[in-house]
Design an enzyme around this catalytic site. Structure first.
Site, mmCIF file in Angstrom:
data_model
loop_
_atom_site.group_PDB
_atom_site.id
_atom_site.type_symbol
_atom_site.label_atom_id
_atom_site.label_comp_id
_atom_site.label_asym_id
_atom_site.label_seq_id
_atom_site.Cartn_x
_atom_site.Cartn_y
_atom_site.Cartn_z
ATOM 1 N N ARG A 75 0.847 -1.191 0.000
ATOM 2 C CA ARG A 75 0.000 0.000 0.000
ATOM 3 C C ARG A 75 0.886 1.245 0.000
ATOM 4 O O ARG A 75 1.941 1.268 0.647
ATOM 5 C CB ARG A 75 -0.911 0.033 1.228
ATOM 6 C CG ARG A 75 -2.084 -0.959 1.178
ATOM 7 C CD ARG A 75 -3.110 -0.614 0.093
ATOM 8 N NE ARG A 75 -4.251 -1.505 0.066
ATOM 9 C CZ ARG A 75 -4.421 -2.525 -0.782
ATOM 10 N NH1 ARG A 75 -3.484 -2.814 -1.680
ATOM 11 N NH2 ARG A 75 -5.522 -3.249 -0.749
ATOM 12 N N HIS A 111 -0.885 0.202 -9.630
ATOM 13 C CA HIS A 111 -1.585 -0.702 -8.700
ATOM 14 C C HIS A 111 -2.160 -1.931 -9.440
ATOM 15 O O HIS A 111 -3.373 -2.170 -9.422
ATOM 16 C CB HIS A 111 -2.703 0.043 -7.943
ATOM 17 C CG HIS A 111 -3.124 -0.661 -6.689
ATOM 18 N ND1 HIS A 111 -3.530 -0.003 -5.555
ATOM 19 C CD2 HIS A 111 -3.213 -1.986 -6.390
ATOM 20 C CE1 HIS A 111 -3.854 -0.876 -4.623
ATOM 21 N NE2 HIS A 111 -3.666 -2.097 -5.102
HETATM 22 N N1 LIG Z 1 -0.403 -4.058 -5.061
HETATM 23 C C1 LIG Z 1 -1.332 -4.966 -5.229
HETATM 24 O O1 LIG Z 1 -1.808 -5.165 -6.343
HETATM 25 C C2 LIG Z 1 -1.775 -5.803 -4.072
HETATM 26 C C3 LIG Z 1 -2.507 -6.971 -4.340
HETATM 27 C C4 LIG Z 1 -2.869 -7.780 -3.258
HETATM 28 C C5 LIG Z 1 -2.510 -7.439 -1.974
HETATM 29 N N2 LIG Z 1 -1.802 -6.295 -1.764
HETATM 30 C C6 LIG Z 1 -1.408 -5.931 -0.392
HETATM 31 O O2 LIG Z 1 -0.638 -6.987 0.158
HETATM 32 C C7 LIG Z 1 -0.964 -7.082 1.545
HETATM 33 C C8 LIG Z 1 -0.536 -8.437 2.092
HETATM 34 O O3 LIG Z 1 -1.408 -9.449 1.619
HETATM 35 P P1 LIG Z 1 -1.390 -10.917 2.257
HETATM 36 O O4 LIG Z 1 -2.496 -11.661 1.656
HETATM 37 O O5 LIG Z 1 -0.024 -11.495 2.176
HETATM 38 O O6 LIG Z 1 -1.684 -10.570 3.797
HETATM 39 P P2 LIG Z 1 -1.510 -11.498 5.058
HETATM 40 O O7 LIG Z 1 -2.479 -10.995 6.077
HETATM 41 O O8 LIG Z 1 -1.550 -12.932 4.689
HETATM 42 O O9 LIG Z 1 -0.017 -11.197 5.571
HETATM 43 C C9 LIG Z 1 0.318 -10.081 6.315
HETATM 44 C C10 LIG Z 1 1.696 -10.265 6.960
HETATM 45 O O10 LIG Z 1 2.082 -9.016 7.539
HETATM 46 C C11 LIG Z 1 2.521 -9.255 8.857
HETATM 47 N N3 LIG Z 1 2.234 -8.095 9.711
HETATM 48 C C12 LIG Z 1 1.063 -7.437 9.858
HETATM 49 N N4 LIG Z 1 1.195 -6.436 10.754
HETATM 50 C C13 LIG Z 1 2.476 -6.487 11.167
HETATM 51 C C14 LIG Z 1 3.216 -5.719 12.085
HETATM 52 N N5 LIG Z 1 2.682 -4.685 12.766
HETATM 53 N N6 LIG Z 1 4.504 -6.038 12.283
HETATM 54 C C15 LIG Z 1 5.065 -7.082 11.620
HETATM 55 N N7 LIG Z 1 4.415 -7.832 10.727
HETATM 56 C C16 LIG Z 1 3.139 -7.538 10.503
HETATM 57 C C17 LIG Z 1 1.738 -10.466 9.332
HETATM 58 O O11 LIG Z 1 2.411 -11.069 10.414
HETATM 59 C C18 LIG Z 1 1.715 -11.308 8.053
HETATM 60 O O12 LIG Z 1 2.916 -12.025 7.968
HETATM 61 C C19 LIG Z 1 -2.467 -6.816 1.561
HETATM 62 O O13 LIG Z 1 -2.895 -6.368 2.838
HETATM 63 C C20 LIG Z 1 -2.630 -5.741 0.508
HETATM 64 O O14 LIG Z 1 -2.572 -4.454 1.081
HETATM 65 C C21 LIG Z 1 -1.434 -5.481 -2.776
HETATM 66 O O1 LIG Z 2 -5.674 -5.707 -2.004
HETATM 67 C C1 LIG Z 2 -5.920 -6.053 -3.164
HETATM 68 O O2 LIG Z 2 -6.565 -7.072 -3.442
HETATM 69 C C2 LIG Z 2 -5.416 -5.226 -4.304
HETATM 70 O O3 LIG Z 2 -4.405 -4.360 -3.862
HETATM 71 C C3 LIG Z 2 -6.508 -4.411 -4.897
HETATM 72 O O4 LIG Z 2 -6.781 -3.329 -4.046
#
Ligand SMILES: NC(=O)c1ccc[n+]([C@@H]2O[C@H](COP(=O)([O-])OP(=O)(O)OC[C@H]3O[C@@H](n4cnc5c(N)ncnc54)[C@H](O)[C@@H]3O)[C@@H](O)[C@H]2O)c1
Ligand SMILES: O=C(O)[C@H](O)CO
Length: 312
Positions: free
Chosen positions: A227, A275
């Site tokens: 993000r 994004h």
């Molecule tokens: N750019 C894009 O197109 C796109 C697409 C999908 C997801 N994302 C982003 O990727 C993020 C991660 O997705 P995910 O499915 O892997 O999430 P997830 O919940 O499976 O993993 C989150 C990780 O972050 C760690 N974490 C959270 N808060 C923490 C803290 N304060 N200190 C240390 N570690 C911390 C958790 O321990 C976990 O390992 C999503 O929240 C989203 O914002 C971006």
């Molecule tokens: O979190 C997600 O799935 C992507 O970043 C789209 O916002």
């Protein structure tokens, strides 16, 4: 079973058809303003408050991985979704592979110095540069969740030292795990490529700032896939200016679309995508949601439930 669907840009007709096929017997409709009819499940992205407000739903599914936008809406409108109604998000559903492609291609781009060769080409200079060594290219993944684990898995065969940082310790083969705030400095020390895959929570907003960047190796690289609010964009520009950071690849920004006046557009050592690092893939998402609803209806335990207090 009644399912309501709302997404500001997705092709609702496709989703209704796919969900009906995947959940035979379910009545699936696109939610329209004024629709207060019964529903068991809601599938949403940026939903209007009135869509969910006052409904006794069995569950809500966010049609993406990050739930920061719906949680911030819930903070402002707590009556929109009472705490006892579970909120689920998409876990992987094809996003893991997209993140793997993105991260591997960018790390190799920097490792093979394609950024330098691109700059030399602008000056019509034919100049072989010294090779980088794998052992001086430690890759640190902030956020060791569903997507961070997929990225680590894809980078492992390339021979770079790998480490991850999360709330709790991981036991992933070939990856050094750091956990909690107290281990963040050790995680950053000597990290050459920082890949961000944290969720957006009050604890992680602004985490990639001058203090953090200064703890990385010199001439390091930043890949922000999570993000925009995680990154202090002014601190990024200063670090590029001072040479602490050699380059950045950004998929997400504090304001999206990135405003035309942002200095990031023209910066020679900043690359970007709008994004798109990992988008929701409708067929995989439908399979996942249909499977999860089936498990919920059968009273079985399911994963992917958002912890609202934790913020992800
Ligand atoms: N750019 C894009 O197109 C796109 C697409 C999908 C997801 N994302 C982003 O990727 C993020 C991660 O997705 P995910 O499915 O892997 O999430 P997830 O919940 O499976 O993993 C989150 C990780 O972050 C760690 N974490 C959270 N808060 C923490 C803290 N304060 N200190 C240390 N570690 C911390 C958790 O321990 C976990 O390992 C999503 O929240 C989203 O914002 C971006
Ligand atoms: O979190 C997600 O799935 C992507 O970043 C789209 O916002």
């Amino acid at each position: 079973m009644d399912i309501i669907f709302y997404h500001p840009t997705f092709d609702a007709a496709w989703w209704l058809n796919a969900l009906t096929t995947a959940l035979p017997g379910a009545r699936v409709r696109e939610w329209q303003p004024g629709d207060n009819e019964h529903a068991d499940y809601a599938l949403v992205w940026h939903p209007p408050v009135e869509m969910l407000h006052g409904r006794e739903l069995k569950a809500v599914f966010a049609l993406g991985a990050g739930v920061d936008s719906i949680l911030s809406k819930l903070k402002a409108n707590p009556e929109m979704l009472p705490e006892h109604i579970p909120l689920f998000r998409l876990e992987d559903t094809g996003m893991g592979q997209q993140m793997q492609e993105y991260a591997v291609s960018q790390v190799l781009h920097w490792f093979r110095r394609f950024d330098d060769y691109q700059a030399l080409k602008q000056q019509a200079r034919w100049e072989p540069l010294p090779e980088y060594q794998h052992d001086e290219f430690t890759i640190g993944i902030l956020g060791a969740g569903v997507l961070g684990s997929k990225v680590a898995e894809a980078l492992r065969p390339w021979g770079f030292p790998l480490r991850c940082w999360s709330r709790s310790r991981k036991a992933w083969p070939g990856v050094e795990s750091f956990a909690g705030k107290e281990e963040l400095p050790a995680f950053l020390n000597n990290t050459r490529v920082l890949i961000n895959l944290l969720p957006n929570t009050p604890e992680t907003v602004g985490i990639i700032n001058q203090t953090l960047i200064n703890q990385l190796a010199d001439n390091s690289y930043l890949l922000n896939l999570a993000r925009g609010v995680h990154l202090n964009e002014e601190d990024l520009l200063s670090a590029l200016e001072s040479g602490k950071l050699k380059g950045a690849m950004l998929d997400v920004f504090s304001r999206e679309p990135l405003p035309a006046e942002s200095p990031l557009w023209a910066h020679p050592r900043v690359a970007m995508t709008p994004h798109v690092a990992a988008v929701t893939r409708p067929p995989e998402a439908v399979d996942y949601i249909a499977h999860t609803i089936g498990q919920l209806e059968a009273g079985n335990a399911v994963s992917g439930q958002v912890d609202r207090a934790r913020g992800y």
